[in-house]
Every structure is written in structure tokens, then in C-alpha cells.
Design an enzyme around this catalytic site. Sequence first.
Site, PDB file in Angstrom:
ATOM      1  N   HIS A  88      63.174  50.663  34.894  1.00 18.05           N
ATOM      2  CA  HIS A  88      62.081  50.286  35.798  1.00 18.05           C
ATOM      3  C   HIS A  88      61.338  51.529  36.288  1.00 18.05           C
ATOM      4  CE1 HIS A  88      60.085  48.235  39.215  1.00 18.05           C
ATOM      5  NE2 HIS A  88      60.337  49.374  39.848  1.00 18.05           N
ATOM      6  N   GLU A  89      62.088  52.532  36.749  1.00 14.10           N
ATOM      7  CA  GLU A  89      61.453  53.756  37.239  1.00 14.10           C
ATOM      8  C   GLU A  89      60.715  54.472  36.116  1.00 14.10           C
ATOM      9  OE1 GLU A  89      61.207  54.497  40.313  1.00 14.10           O
ATOM     10  OE2 GLU A  89      62.551  52.928  41.019  1.00 14.10           O
ATOM     11  N   HIS A 108      57.241  53.124  35.465  1.00 10.30           N
ATOM     12  CA  HIS A 108      56.155  53.637  36.305  1.00 10.30           C
ATOM     13  C   HIS A 108      55.517  54.870  35.657  1.00 10.30           C
ATOM     14  CE1 HIS A 108      56.525  50.935  39.634  1.00 10.30           C
ATOM     15  NE2 HIS A 108      57.769  51.274  39.903  1.00 10.30           N
ATOM     16  N   GLU A 111      54.783  47.159  40.361  1.00 13.85           N
ATOM     17  CA  GLU A 111      56.201  46.822  40.345  1.00 13.85           C
ATOM     18  C   GLU A 111      56.493  45.724  39.329  1.00 13.85           C
ATOM     19  OE1 GLU A 111      58.630  48.458  41.851  1.00 13.85           O
ATOM     20  OE2 GLU A 111      57.073  49.827  42.587  1.00 13.85           O
ATOM     21  N   ASP A 158      58.881  46.203  36.075  1.00 17.52           N
ATOM     22  CA  ASP A 158      59.959  45.255  35.783  1.00 17.52           C
ATOM     23  C   ASP A 158      59.850  44.748  34.348  1.00 17.52           C
ATOM     24  OD1 ASP A 158      61.046  45.457  38.290  1.00 17.52           O
ATOM     25  OD2 ASP A 158      60.257  43.554  39.033  1.00 17.52           O
TER      26      ASP A 158
END
Length: 420
Positions: free
Chosen positions: A274-275, A278, A352, A356
Site C-alpha cells: 500500500h505504501e 503511493h 488511499e 489499496d
Amino acid sequence: MNGYLVFVLSVLVLGYLLDLVVALLNLRSLSPRLPAEFAGAFDDHEYARSQAYTRAATRFSLVQSSCSLALTLTFILAGGFNWIDQVARGFDLGPIATGLVFTGLLALLSALVNLPFSLYSTFVLEERFGFNTTTVATFVLDLLKAALLAVLLGGPLLAAILWFFAVSGPAAWLYCWLAAVLFILVVQFLAPVVIMPLFNRFTPLEEGALKEAITRYARSQHFTLQGIYTMDGSKRSTRANAFFTGFGRFRRIVFFDTLIKTLEQRELLAVLAHEMGHYKLRHIPMMLMLSIVQMGMMFFILSLFLGNKELFAAFGMEHVSIYGSLVFFGFLYSPLSMLIGIGFNVFSRRNEYQADRYAAETLKEEQGGEALISGLKKLTVSNLGNLTPHPLHVFLNYSHPPVLSRIEALRQLHPLGTHG
């Protein structure tokens, strides 16, 4: 009555009333019925405890904001800013040094006013619900280190801004903007190697299955990591988190030690994905660019109010100054700042969802979507998260979507099935 004073007082009171209404709506949205998605994750006792925490934290926030409003209104109407200015001028320094003293005294006063609330939040509220692990020594050292950083980093930046506005004429706002941008970029590079280690200990992740899985996944995504670290987050709280820091080949992933204790390997990998999403989806540079544009707009508007005598009269000031203009402009800018903040939150919530999705799709073979859902549930339970926040509270204040919305979006992705 002075028009600027009416505007400032109205903004303060209306902002407080808006926060009050949103907080009350959020409390009313608490549901005693556990959402089906979290059946088996929350037991009845922990779910009731999570709602008790939301109530206690909300009530504490309302008490703090009520006291802050009363003190701010009293300080303005009693001529507190002028008194601070007289003290600063009493040192008989030049205009830039006087501005630094003026701002420093205001910051010190604000810190003293907020100290009781910070103490209560840390050692009473967070302690009551089992989150706090901060010692008094750590608390005091954190305050001293933060103050030192404010002086060493914020002081030179403020001095540069005051100097540019004093000598650069109509283009001063542009030079201030460039100086602020340079400052942000330098801090971004200094943070992981100089600033953050002042507050926490960073230890390379030990060799083993988790490090191998992270390294293998990063290579599959053509993502270069300078290192994988754990941080002693348990030094202050039981709350868990993870983040990326640094740019380019200096990028590093940091896991709180509490996160490693809370999640399984597949869930940690999903959080990492997930990070990483970004970064891969360029959310971080986009947010940085938007912040830079917003900052430029702020400096330009600020330049229009420099030396405005009516604005200074609203705050009962005897002398007009550049440093006073910076402080008083903050009151005028706050409504626009709130609107911009709402826009940033909308953009952040969209990011976000996208991160995801990236995690679910790039970890498809490892069932990344289900792993991320499982991790989100565990973190929500561990942090006593609110499962049913009011939509208006989410719209105004949430940078992340509510956890149930994130889980629902993940479940709509192929090949995720229904939960059991």
C-alpha cells in the site's frame, strides 16, 4: 467597529460552532450494533471500549477547543498581541530580531497554554485506554527537542521571510515562496537521517522471512530501497504504523515495532505494498506540488495585507510591522486554509483507495487484498478505531477513508470474494 476585528471574531466563533456540531453528529452516529464485517474481529467488550474511547476523545477535544476559543478571544480583545510586541521591542533589537522574539514569545505562550491538555491527553486519556507508554522523561525531552528544532530550523526560515519582505519590494512574496520551497525540500532529505533519529531509534530489520519477502516484492516492482528499518514506536504508544521516507535511492521503509507485533507477515507485506503504491502512483510528488502551489498562493495573498493599518488596529497594535502582518494574516487566511484542507483530504482519500488497489493487484498471487483487509481490521481493533464516523466528520477531517469503506472497495476487486 473595526471590520477586520468583526471578521476575525466571526471566523473564530463560527469555526468553533462548526466543530461542535460535527463532533456532536459524530457522537450520535456511534452505533451499538457491531458491523457484520467486523464480526469475529471485535468482541462485544472491545467494541464498546472503542466507542467509549471515541466519546472520551471527542469530549476532551471539545473542552480543549472551548478553552482555546475563550483564551484567544480574551487575548485579542485585551490587547495581548500589543503587550507581547512591547516586550519584544523592549530588547531594542533590529526589526528582524524583534520579529523572531515576538514570534518566539507567542509560540512559548501557546505551548504553555497547550501543555496541560497535552499532559492530560498523554498521561490520562491515552493511559486510561492502554495506549500510552511515554515516560515523563521522554515527554520532557520531546518538548525540548521540538523547541530546539523550531529554533534551529524555523528561526532561519522566518528570518529570511522577514528580510525578503523588508527589502525585496513587490517581488518579495516570490522570494519567500522559493525560500520556503527550498526549506521543505532540504528538510525532506534531512528528516530520515538527522531529525527523526533525534526522537526514535531506527534499527535495520533483522534477516529472516519478512525481510526476504519485502526485498523480493520490491524487486518485482522495480522499486529501490536504501533499507528496511524498525522504529521503537512502543517508546511512546502501543499504536502501530508504517511509512516510507526519503527520495530516490535514499528511500527506506520503516515499520513501527508495534506493527510487527500486531500483524502477520502477509499483512505486513500488504501494508508495505500500500505504501509503495503511493510512490508508484506518484501521490507523494503530487501532494508535494499541490502544497507548494498552495504556499505560493498564500504568500501572494499575504503580500497584499502587509502593513495594513486597519488590520493592526483590529488587534490593538500600536506599531505596524512585517512580523505582525504574518501573524495576523493567519487569522484572515484560516477560512481559505480550511477549504483547501478539505480539498486536500478529498484528494488524499482518493489516493488511499488507489494505493489499496495497487496493493491488492500487485500481491494478487499472495491474496494481497484479503491480507490488507485482515491487516486493516487488526489495526482498527488495536487502535480502537471508530467504525461508524459521521459522513460530515469524514468529509471535513479524514485524510483516509473510513475503514469499512476501504474494505468494501477492496472486496469489489477481482478476485476477492466475500468474507467468511
